[in-house]
Scaffold this active site. Structure first.
Site, PDB file in Angstrom:
ATOM      1  CG  HIS A  79       5.562 -12.600   0.617  1.00  0.00           C
ATOM      2  ND1 HIS A  79       4.959 -12.736   1.837  1.00  0.00           N
ATOM      3  CD2 HIS A  79       4.631 -12.022  -0.185  1.00  0.00           C
ATOM      4  CE1 HIS A  79       3.712 -12.261   1.794  1.00  0.00           C
ATOM      5  NE2 HIS A  79       3.498 -11.836   0.569  1.00  0.00           N
ATOM      6  CG  ASN A  95       6.624 -14.624   5.150  1.00  0.00           C
ATOM      7  OD1 ASN A  95       6.089 -14.255   4.118  1.00  0.00           O
ATOM      8  ND2 ASN A  95       7.917 -14.579   5.344  1.00  0.00           N
ATOM      9  CG  HIS A 104      -3.848 -10.195  -5.747  1.00  0.00           C
ATOM     10  ND1 HIS A 104      -4.011  -9.102  -4.933  1.00  0.00           N
ATOM     11  CD2 HIS A 104      -2.747 -10.826  -5.266  1.00  0.00           C
ATOM     12  CE1 HIS A 104      -3.071  -9.077  -4.008  1.00  0.00           C
ATOM     13  NE2 HIS A 104      -2.275 -10.111  -4.190  1.00  0.00           N
TER      14      HIS A 104
END
Ligand code: HEM
Ligand SMILES: *[C@@H]1O[C@H](CO)[C@@H](O)[C@H](O)[C@H]1NC(C)=O
Ligand SMILES: CC(=O)N[C@H]1CO[C@H](CO)[C@@H](O)[C@@H]1O
Length: 324
Positions: A64, A91, A191
């Site tokens: 991010h 976020n 992931h």
């Protein structure tokens, strides 16, 4: 002739001046902070021994950070007005343990090398260290980033991928950050660890389309499991493992899950259902070495996105505040 020679010299001077710009080096701190890597690794390990969430939280925080204003620790800034990058909607789900990991590592680094090492570099090192702690591959981290001077919630929307994205949308947002489809598929392998809140994929269980409430690309048994863990109107704080098979190991099982219809988000499953990306998923699913190599290369590329170097930005003292 004289004009040509002058032009050539000017061009050479220009090229020399440009050369160092935006460039990172693996040995950037070898004189100024020789123990940097072991200090950071120690702090990350200590934090990991307290909570597993250290791993996914730090890895996602790095991603991010890099996609918004570049890898410059802008995501770390805490604004009293609640309008910094970390306060943005996208976020909201960044786990606090990632921030805490960087803050603790920075404190330890400041003890030995005051005012020398950027928060952006500490986050890049921490992201590598957590992958290793989870059983994933290791690599040399390029260093020399400076910390950014801008952190705004309004800069987040549109710069991060959404879990509903299709392949074209994913490729577009990664391409803007100099990352290819191949890099994007490899990075999605992150992931393989971590958690997601139910609302990020509930549409695939309860309201997929007019003809089918459940996304038909989901394995039916997996869909049932997800509906049990995430009933409609579940407490919004409930989060589940993204990799249902080996949730705490950094491995290529993520891709095997995609092949068997166990991708949690549309953006995961589409990597297998779209024929343009399917061959890469099949390859990563059956060749862990290929996945590891691609992941390392893509993480190093991710770490170069929008970096500030030289005299740009600053070396923040407190990662959560601009120096002045
Ligand atoms: C390809 C596009 C991507 C999309 C659409 C996406 C979306 C998401 C979403 C929706 C979550 C769940 C957040 C929550 O509910 O708490 C998540 C979690 C996570 N993402 Fe991604 N992501 C993408 C790529 C990446 C990349 C490139 C990385 C890192 C290299 C990454 C690392 C993670 C990690 C580690 C978690 C778990 C966080 C935790 O457990 O605290 N993601 N992602
Ligand atoms: C992408 O690469 C080009 C060429 O190296 C560079 O000028 C540009 O700043 C990079 N973009 C990002 C977002 O890092
Ligand atoms: C982890 C983190 O800092 N999340 C923040 C995201 O934004 C909300 C809203 O401002 C904050 O309350 C959270 O602390």
């Amino acid at each position: 002739m004289d004009v040509m020679r002058r032009g050539l010299i000017l061009l050479m001077v220009f090229m020399i001046l440009q050369r160092g710009k935006g460039q990172l080096f693996e040995n950037f701190y070898s004189d100024k902070c020789p123990n940097l890597e072991s200090i950071v690794k120690q702090e990350v390990s200590t934090k990991f021994s307290q909570t597993f969430v250290t791993i996914p939280a730090t890895l996602r925080l790095f991603f991010h950070d890099c996609f918004v204003e570049g890898c410059d620790a802008s995501v770390m800034i805490a604004s009293p007005n609640g309008d910094a990058e970390k306060d943005a909607q996208d976020n909201l789900s960044l786990a606090g343990d990632g921030f805490d990991t960087v803050i603790k590592a920075k404190l330890a680094v400041e003890q030995q090398c005051p005012g020398v090492v950027s928060c952006a570099d500490i986050l890049a090192l921490g992201a590598r260290d957590v992958v290793v702690l989870a059983g994933g591959p290791s690599w040399e981290v390029e260093l020399g980033r400076r910390d950014g001077l801008v952190s705004q919630a309004s800069r987040v929307a549109g710069n991060l991928p959404e879990p509903e994205f299709n392949l074209v949308q994913l490729n577009t947002i990664f391409a803007r950050n100099n990352l290819t489809q191949f890099d994007m598929i490899a990075l999605s392998g992150a992931h393989t660890v971590g958690f997601s809140h139910c609302n990020r994929f509930a549409n695939r269980l309860y309201s997929f389309s007019s003809s089918s409430a459940i996304d038909p690309t989901l394995d039916p048994n997996y869909a049932q499991q997800l509906m049990q863990a995430c009933p409609q109107n579940v407490d919004p704080s409930i989060a589940i493992n993204m990799d249902p098979v080996t949730p705490q190991t950094f491995d290529n099982v993520y891709y095997q899950n995609l092949v068997s219809g166990k991708g949690l988000f549309t953006s995961d499953q589409v990597l297998f259902t779209d024929s343009a990306s399917e061959p890469t998923v099949n390859d990563f699913a059956s060749n862990p070495g290929n996945f590891n190599g691609a992941f390392i290369s893509a993480m190093r590329k991710l770490g170069r996105v929008g970096v500030k170097t030289g005299n740009e930005g600053e070396i923040r003292i407190d990662c959560t505040k601009f120096n002045s």
